[in-house]
Write a protein that holds these residues in place. Structure first.
Motif, PDB file in Angstrom:
ATOM      1  N   ASN A   1       0.804  -1.219   0.000  1.00  0.00           N
ATOM      2  CA  ASN A   1       0.000   0.000   0.000  1.00  0.00           C
ATOM      3  C   ASN A   1       0.841   1.276   0.000  1.00  0.00           C
ATOM      4  O   ASN A   1       0.302   2.382  -0.072  1.00  0.00           O
ATOM      5  N   ALA A   2       2.150   1.141   0.078  1.00  0.00           N
ATOM      6  CA  ALA A   2       3.023   2.300   0.282  1.00  0.00           C
ATOM      7  C   ALA A   2       3.087   3.236  -0.916  1.00  0.00           C
ATOM      8  O   ALA A   2       3.502   4.390  -0.776  1.00  0.00           O
ATOM      9  N   VAL A   3       2.709   2.769  -2.095  1.00  0.00           N
ATOM     10  CA  VAL A   3       2.789   3.612  -3.290  1.00  0.00           C
ATOM     11  C   VAL A   3       1.443   4.255  -3.632  1.00  0.00           C
ATOM     12  O   VAL A   3       1.325   4.953  -4.640  1.00  0.00           O
ATOM     13  N   ASN A   4       0.426   4.056  -2.787  1.00  0.00           N
ATOM     14  CA  ASN A   4      -0.905   4.608  -3.053  1.00  0.00           C
ATOM     15  C   ASN A   4      -1.064   5.980  -2.394  1.00  0.00           C
ATOM     16  O   ASN A   4      -0.781   6.150  -1.211  1.00  0.00           O
ATOM     17  N   GLY A   5      -1.525   6.954  -3.170  1.00  0.00           N
ATOM     18  CA  GLY A   5      -1.814   8.272  -2.621  1.00  0.00           C
ATOM     19  C   GLY A   5      -0.599   9.046  -2.168  1.00  0.00           C
ATOM     20  O   GLY A   5      -0.702   9.913  -1.304  1.00  0.00           O
ATOM     21  N   VAL A   6       0.562   8.772  -2.762  1.00  0.00           N
ATOM     22  CA  VAL A   6       1.799   9.408  -2.311  1.00  0.00           C
ATOM     23  C   VAL A   6       1.778  10.917  -2.573  1.00  0.00           C
ATOM     24  O   VAL A   6       2.135  11.710  -1.707  1.00  0.00           O
ATOM     25  N   GLY A   7       1.404  11.327  -3.771  1.00  0.00           N
ATOM     26  CA  GLY A   7       1.249  12.743  -4.062  1.00  0.00           C
ATOM     27  C   GLY A   7       2.516  13.474  -4.473  1.00  0.00           C
ATOM     28  O   GLY A   7       2.439  14.570  -5.028  1.00  0.00           O
ATOM     29  N   ILE A   8       3.706  12.921  -4.189  1.00  0.00           N
ATOM     30  CA  ILE A   8       4.973  13.508  -4.636  1.00  0.00           C
ATOM     31  C   ILE A   8       5.809  12.386  -5.246  1.00  0.00           C
ATOM     32  O   ILE A   8       5.454  11.206  -5.145  1.00  0.00           O
ATOM     33  N   ASP A   9       6.935  12.747  -5.855  1.00  0.00           N
ATOM     34  CA  ASP A   9       7.792  11.738  -6.486  1.00  0.00           C
ATOM     35  C   ASP A   9       8.371  10.780  -5.442  1.00  0.00           C
ATOM     36  O   ASP A   9       8.732  11.177  -4.334  1.00  0.00           O
ATOM     37  N   ILE A  10       8.452   9.516  -5.819  1.00  0.00           N
ATOM     38  CA  ILE A  10       9.083   8.504  -4.969  1.00  0.00           C
ATOM     39  C   ILE A  10      10.585   8.499  -5.247  1.00  0.00           C
ATOM     40  O   ILE A  10      11.015   8.574  -6.406  1.00  0.00           O
ATOM     41  N   HIS A  11      11.380   8.428  -4.196  1.00  0.00           N
ATOM     42  CA  HIS A  11      12.838   8.397  -4.353  1.00  0.00           C
ATOM     43  C   HIS A  11      13.242   7.170  -5.179  1.00  0.00           C
ATOM     44  O   HIS A  11      12.668   6.087  -5.012  1.00  0.00           O
ATOM     45  N   PRO A  12      14.214   7.305  -6.087  1.00  0.00           N
ATOM     46  CA  PRO A  12      14.623   6.161  -6.913  1.00  0.00           C
ATOM     47  C   PRO A  12      15.007   4.924  -6.102  1.00  0.00           C
ATOM     48  O   PRO A  12      14.775   3.794  -6.552  1.00  0.00           O
ATOM     49  N   GLY A  13      15.595   5.111  -4.930  1.00  0.00           N
ATOM     50  CA  GLY A  13      15.960   3.955  -4.106  1.00  0.00           C
ATOM     51  C   GLY A  13      14.756   3.200  -3.604  1.00  0.00           C
ATOM     52  O   GLY A  13      14.731   1.958  -3.614  1.00  0.00           O
ATOM     53  N   ALA A  14      13.718   3.919  -3.183  1.00  0.00           N
ATOM     54  CA  ALA A  14      12.474   3.277  -2.753  1.00  0.00           C
ATOM     55  C   ALA A  14      11.778   2.636  -3.946  1.00  0.00           C
ATOM     56  O   ALA A  14      11.260   1.515  -3.859  1.00  0.00           O
TER      57      ALA A  14
END
Length: 333
Positions: free
Chosen positions: A308-321
């Motif tokens: 569920n960690a990638v849902n509703g993030v709203g900003i860019d996800i760090h490339p490492g994550a």
């Protein structure tokens, strides 16, 4: 002559020994300098996680995460109490920490330079991922007669304490229903003040953004028949399309004595990280947290998952994550 030769040899050996010692000493000094200069290395020796107040949820979760990261990555990590989301984003901007908790909407405002970050955008952070929902609850009672968001027109409605994240939540939900703050008698009250006002009849309803069950609303339910106003699916879809840090949520049946579950929306608690940390380090941190959640004793730990960690993030996800999520085949739902 023989004695002179021995003397010269001895002097030479002594001089050579001093030369070696000097070289050795210089090498140690150089090594110490390299050890001290950790800021520019791929893997730092120390990191800080900014949380919130010691009485809240962020702080104990941050302590658990810090222990996991320290054990799994070898980077000594500590949790620090703070003023939570808005303060945390500014502290990361100033380069005084590496990881922080924030609400998803606050992180978005920070990146975009909106609302409390107007003219002071935070452009050096990315997301690790979302953690658990902070539910937007529109609270009232049966005696108010309020059953829909449209029924709030002309009513005394609390939209949260001044400067809080609840305020824009309320404004955006009203927007989806063709309303503004001008359509209500707006009150800027804390959660405790809001539920006290509903109880004594000085206000009619309140927006409350918090994990459920929320203590202030539970207290109200002890003396009143609490109603949580639902948000219709088409309004939820429109809200998420315009403001992608929202997710669909519900207040479960039985909460506050509710007979049925109530559909609403939530922003989410999330972890953010400075872009200065390398892809490898953030990958290790992300992997450490999501593969050791059994070490998190706090009740909210049960709601946290990589899926569920990638849902509703709203900003860019760090490339490492993102590298970790790609390995696991995890994508937004």
């Amino acid at each position: 002559m023989k004695k002179r030769s021995i003397f010269l040899l001895t002097a030479f050996l002594l001089a050579f020994s001093m030369f070696l010692a000097a070289c050795s000493g210089g090498s140690e000094t150089s090594g110490e300098k390299d050890d001290d200069n950790t800021a520019g290395t791929e893997k730092p020796k120390f990191m800080s996680i900014l949380t919130g107040g010691t009485g809240g949820t962020y702080y104990p979760l941050g302590g658990a995460f810090a222990n996991i990261i320290s054990d799994e990555t070898g980077i000594q990590t500590t949790a620090e109490s703070s003023g939570a989301s808005a303060e945390n984003m500014n502290t990361l901007k100033d380069g005084n920490a590496e990881i922080a908790f924030s609400q998803t909407d606050i992180a978005s405002y920070a990146k975009e330079g909106k609302l409390m970050f107007e003219g002071a955008a935070v452009d050096n952070v990315s997301a690790i991922g979302t953690l658990y929902p902070e539910t937007i609850q529109i609270v009232t009672t049966t005696k108010s007669g309020i059953k829909t968001v449209e029924d709030l027109k002309g009513k005394k409605v609390s939209v949260g304490a001044p400067g809080s994240g609840t305020n824009p939540n309320a404004e955006q939900i009203l927007e989806m229903h063709g309303m503004t703050f001008d359509d209500i008698n707006k009150q800027d009250l804390s959660f405790d003040e809001s539920t006290a006002g509903i109880q004594d009849g000085t206000i009619d309803a309140a927006f409350v953004t918090a994990g459920t069950p929320t203590g202030a609303v539970e207290g109200l339910s002890a003396t009143e028949d609490v109603v949580i106003i639902p948000i219709a699916q088409d309004k939820i879809d429109a809200l998420i399309e315009k403001y992608p840090y929202y997710v669909k949520d519900e207040v479960p049946a039985g909460t506050y004595g509710l007979a049925d579950a109530v559909t609403t929306v939530a922003v989410q608690a999330m972890l953010v990280v400075t872009n200065d940390l390398s892809e490898d380090v953030v990958y290790e941190v992300t992997k450490a947290i999501f593969e050791n959640l059994d070490q998190v004793a706090h009740a909210k730990g049960k709601l946290i998952s990589a899926e569920n960690a990638v849902n509703g993030v709203g900003i860019d996800i760090h490339p490492g994550a993102q590298k970790y999520y790609d390995e696991k085949g995890i994508s937004p739902k």
